[in-house]
Design a protein around this motif. Structure first.
Motif, PDB file in Angstrom:
ATOM      1  N   SER A  68      11.143   3.393 -10.921  1.00 52.48           N
ATOM      2  CA  SER A  68      10.052   3.394 -11.898  1.00 52.48           C
ATOM      3  C   SER A  68      10.079   2.133 -12.756  1.00 52.48           C
ATOM      4  O   SER A  68       9.034   1.522 -13.016  1.00 52.48           O
ATOM      5  CB  SER A  68      10.151   4.638 -12.777  1.00 52.48           C
ATOM      6  OG  SER A  68       9.096   4.680 -13.689  1.00 52.48           O
ATOM      7  N   ARG A  69      11.277   1.723 -13.194  1.00 53.84           N
ATOM      8  CA  ARG A  69      11.408   0.495 -13.996  1.00 53.84           C
ATOM      9  C   ARG A  69      10.928  -0.717 -13.207  1.00 53.84           C
ATOM     10  O   ARG A  69      10.211  -1.568 -13.722  1.00 53.84           O
ATOM     11  CB  ARG A  69      12.863   0.288 -14.429  1.00 53.84           C
ATOM     12  CG  ARG A  69      13.250   0.997 -15.699  1.00 53.84           C
ATOM     13  CD  ARG A  69      14.549   0.472 -16.289  1.00 53.84           C
ATOM     14  NE  ARG A  69      15.640   0.327 -15.340  1.00 53.84           N
ATOM     15  CZ  ARG A  69      16.462   1.315 -14.969  1.00 53.84           C
ATOM     16  NH1 ARG A  69      16.298   2.522 -15.474  1.00 53.84           N
ATOM     17  NH2 ARG A  69      17.433   1.088 -14.112  1.00 53.84           N
ATOM     18  N   LEU A 104      10.342   7.078  -2.027  1.00 52.44           N
ATOM     19  CA  LEU A 104      10.537   5.625  -1.904  1.00 52.44           C
ATOM     20  C   LEU A 104      11.854   5.199  -2.542  1.00 52.44           C
ATOM     21  O   LEU A 104      12.571   4.355  -1.995  1.00 52.44           O
ATOM     22  CB  LEU A 104       9.367   4.871  -2.546  1.00 52.44           C
ATOM     23  CG  LEU A 104       8.046   4.917  -1.780  1.00 52.44           C
ATOM     24  CD1 LEU A 104       6.948   4.249  -2.596  1.00 52.44           C
ATOM     25  CD2 LEU A 104       8.176   4.263  -0.422  1.00 52.44           C
ATOM     26  N   ALA A 105      12.179   5.781  -3.691  1.00 48.31           N
ATOM     27  CA  ALA A 105      13.446   5.464  -4.356  1.00 48.31           C
ATOM     28  C   ALA A 105      14.617   5.810  -3.436  1.00 48.31           C
ATOM     29  O   ALA A 105      15.548   5.013  -3.264  1.00 48.31           O
ATOM     30  CB  ALA A 105      13.556   6.214  -5.680  1.00 48.31           C
ATOM     31  N   SER A 106      14.571   6.981  -2.832  1.00 45.33           N
ATOM     32  CA  SER A 106      15.631   7.396  -1.910  1.00 45.33           C
ATOM     33  C   SER A 106      15.729   6.439  -0.727  1.00 45.33           C
ATOM     34  O   SER A 106      16.819   6.038  -0.316  1.00 45.33           O
ATOM     35  CB  SER A 106      15.363   8.820  -1.413  1.00 45.33           C
ATOM     36  OG  SER A 106      16.201   9.140  -0.328  1.00 45.33           O
ATOM     37  N   HIS A 151       0.809  -1.222   0.000  1.00 49.65           N
ATOM     38  CA  HIS A 151       0.000   0.000   0.000  1.00 49.65           C
ATOM     39  C   HIS A 151       0.842   1.273   0.000  1.00 49.65           C
ATOM     40  O   HIS A 151       0.364   2.329  -0.379  1.00 49.65           O
ATOM     41  CB  HIS A 151      -0.912   0.008   1.233  1.00 49.65           C
ATOM     42  CG  HIS A 151      -0.146   0.000   2.511  1.00 49.65           C
ATOM     43  ND1 HIS A 151       0.479  -1.146   2.999  1.00 49.65           N
ATOM     44  CD2 HIS A 151       0.147   0.992   3.378  1.00 49.65           C
ATOM     45  CE1 HIS A 151       1.097  -0.849   4.120  1.00 49.65           C
ATOM     46  NE2 HIS A 151       0.919   0.433   4.384  1.00 49.65           N
ATOM     47  N   ILE A 152       2.106   1.149   0.393  1.00 52.10           N
ATOM     48  CA  ILE A 152       2.949   2.350   0.543  1.00 52.10           C
ATOM     49  C   ILE A 152       3.136   3.079  -0.783  1.00 52.10           C
ATOM     50  O   ILE A 152       3.290   4.291  -0.812  1.00 52.10           O
ATOM     51  CB  ILE A 152       4.303   2.001   1.201  1.00 52.10           C
ATOM     52  CG1 ILE A 152       4.925   3.263   1.804  1.00 52.10           C
ATOM     53  CG2 ILE A 152       5.239   1.333   0.224  1.00 52.10           C
ATOM     54  CD1 ILE A 152       6.092   2.988   2.736  1.00 52.10           C
ATOM     55  N   ILE A 153       3.085   2.338  -1.868  1.00 51.76           N
ATOM     56  CA  ILE A 153       3.282   2.940  -3.189  1.00 51.76           C
ATOM     57  C   ILE A 153       2.143   3.910  -3.532  1.00 51.76           C
ATOM     58  O   ILE A 153       2.308   4.799  -4.358  1.00 51.76           O
ATOM     59  CB  ILE A 153       3.455   1.835  -4.252  1.00 51.76           C
ATOM     60  CG1 ILE A 153       4.333   2.319  -5.384  1.00 51.76           C
ATOM     61  CG2 ILE A 153       2.145   1.289  -4.729  1.00 51.76           C
ATOM     62  CD1 ILE A 153       5.002   1.231  -6.164  1.00 51.76           C
ATOM     63  N   GLN A 154       0.996   3.738  -2.864  1.00 52.52           N
ATOM     64  CA  GLN A 154      -0.145   4.617  -3.090  1.00 52.52           C
ATOM     65  C   GLN A 154      -0.080   5.901  -2.265  1.00 52.52           C
ATOM     66  O   GLN A 154      -0.760   6.871  -2.584  1.00 52.52           O
ATOM     67  CB  GLN A 154      -1.454   3.889  -2.747  1.00 52.52           C
ATOM     68  CG  GLN A 154      -1.651   2.599  -3.500  1.00 52.52           C
ATOM     69  CD  GLN A 154      -1.670   2.772  -5.006  1.00 52.52           C
ATOM     70  OE1 GLN A 154      -2.231   3.740  -5.510  1.00 52.52           O
ATOM     71  NE2 GLN A 154      -1.054   1.849  -5.725  1.00 52.52           N
ATOM     72  N   ILE A 155       0.731   5.903  -1.195  1.00 52.54           N
ATOM     73  CA  ILE A 155       0.707   7.063  -0.296  1.00 52.54           C
ATOM     74  C   ILE A 155       2.019   7.852  -0.235  1.00 52.54           C
ATOM     75  O   ILE A 155       2.002   9.023   0.119  1.00 52.54           O
ATOM     76  CB  ILE A 155       0.271   6.658   1.134  1.00 52.54           C
ATOM     77  CG1 ILE A 155       1.157   5.558   1.711  1.00 52.54           C
ATOM     78  CG2 ILE A 155      -1.178   6.247   1.153  1.00 52.54           C
ATOM     79  CD1 ILE A 155       0.820   5.159   3.131  1.00 52.54           C
TER      80      ILE A 155
END
Length: 193
Positions: A185-186, A173-175, A163-167
Motif C-alpha cells: 500500500s505504501r 499482489l502483495a503476497s 493494469h494488474i493493480i486494477q484487477i
C-alpha cells in the motif's frame, strides 16, 4: 463463443503457423469452461486434468504454508492457466488454482493434447516454444524474488503490467511480491504521486 476460439488461435499462432485443417483438429479438442468467482479449480494433491485458455476472468495459483497463502501468479484475459507442472507430468499438484472472478474460456485435457500431437505434429513445436517462454519468465521471476528489493519488485510489476493493480486484489499482489499488504500500500501511494 467464436471470439474465444479466435483468441485461442491467435495465441497459438504467436508461436507456429497453422493451416485450416490443423486448426479445425485443434479447435475440436478445446472445450468451453466456466467457473464462478472463488472456485477452487485444482487443489493440492489433485492431478491437473486440463490446460486452460482464459477468455475472460481472473485465476490465481497459490499454495499455503504455516497458515499463510503465497500467490505464485495470476492469469487473466487472453492467457493460459492451469497447474502446469501437474498437467505435464500427470502427478499430484503441490499448489492450487482458484478463480478470483467469474472465469470462462476453453480447455483441453491431457489425453486430448497427447492425441493431437500425432494428428497435428506442428503442435509439438508450439509446446516447445511455449515451454521455452514459460522457463524464460520463471527465470526472471526467480531472479527478482531472490535479488530484488521490495521497491524493485513493485516497480517491475508496475512497468510490465500496470493494469494488474486494477484487477487483482492488493493482498494477493502483495503476497505475489513477497511483501506485507501495508508495504504494498505504501509503495502504491508513492508510485501514484
Amino acid at each position: 463463443m467464436e471470439e474465444v476460439y479466435t483468441g485461442l488461435r491467435k495465441s497459438i499462432e504467436q508461436y507456429i503457423s497453422l493451416n485450416e485443417e490443423e486448426w479445425q483438429q485443434i479447435r475440436t479438442c478445446w472445450k468451453p469452461f466456466h467457473y464462478h468467482k472463488n472456485t477452487v479449480i485444482t487443489s493440492v494433491g489433485q492431478v491437473e486434468k486440463y490446460f486452460y485458455y482464459v477468455h475472460e476472468g481472473l485465476i490465481r495459483g497459490f499454495f499455503e504454508k504455516n497458515g499463510t497463502e503465497h500467490n505464485m501468479g495470476f492469469t487473466y484475459n487472453g492467457e493460459y492457466s492451469g497447474v502446469y507442472d501437474s498437467f505435464i507430468f500427470q502427478r499430484p499438484s503441490d499448489w492450487s488454482l482458484e478463480t478470483l472472478a467469474d472465469s470462462s474460456g476453453v480447455r483441453i485435457s491431457y489425453h486430448q493434447l497427447e492425441m493431437l500431437y500425432s494428428k497435428v505434429p506442428i503442435l509439438k513445436e508450439w509446446t516447445f516454444r511455449f515451454n521455452r517462454q514459460v522457463m524464460f519468465g520463471l527465470g526472471i521471476f526467480i531472479r527478482s524474488l531472490l535479488a530484488d528489493s521490495a521497491e524493485e519488485k513493485f516497480e517491475r510489476l508496475m512497468s510490465q503490467s500496470p493494469h494488474i493493480i486494477q484487477i487483482v486484489p492488493q493482498k494477493h499482489l502483495a503476497s505475489y511480491l513477497g511483501m506485507t499488504p501495508e508495504t504494498f500500500s505504501r509503495m502504491r501511494k508513492k508510485w501514484a504521486q
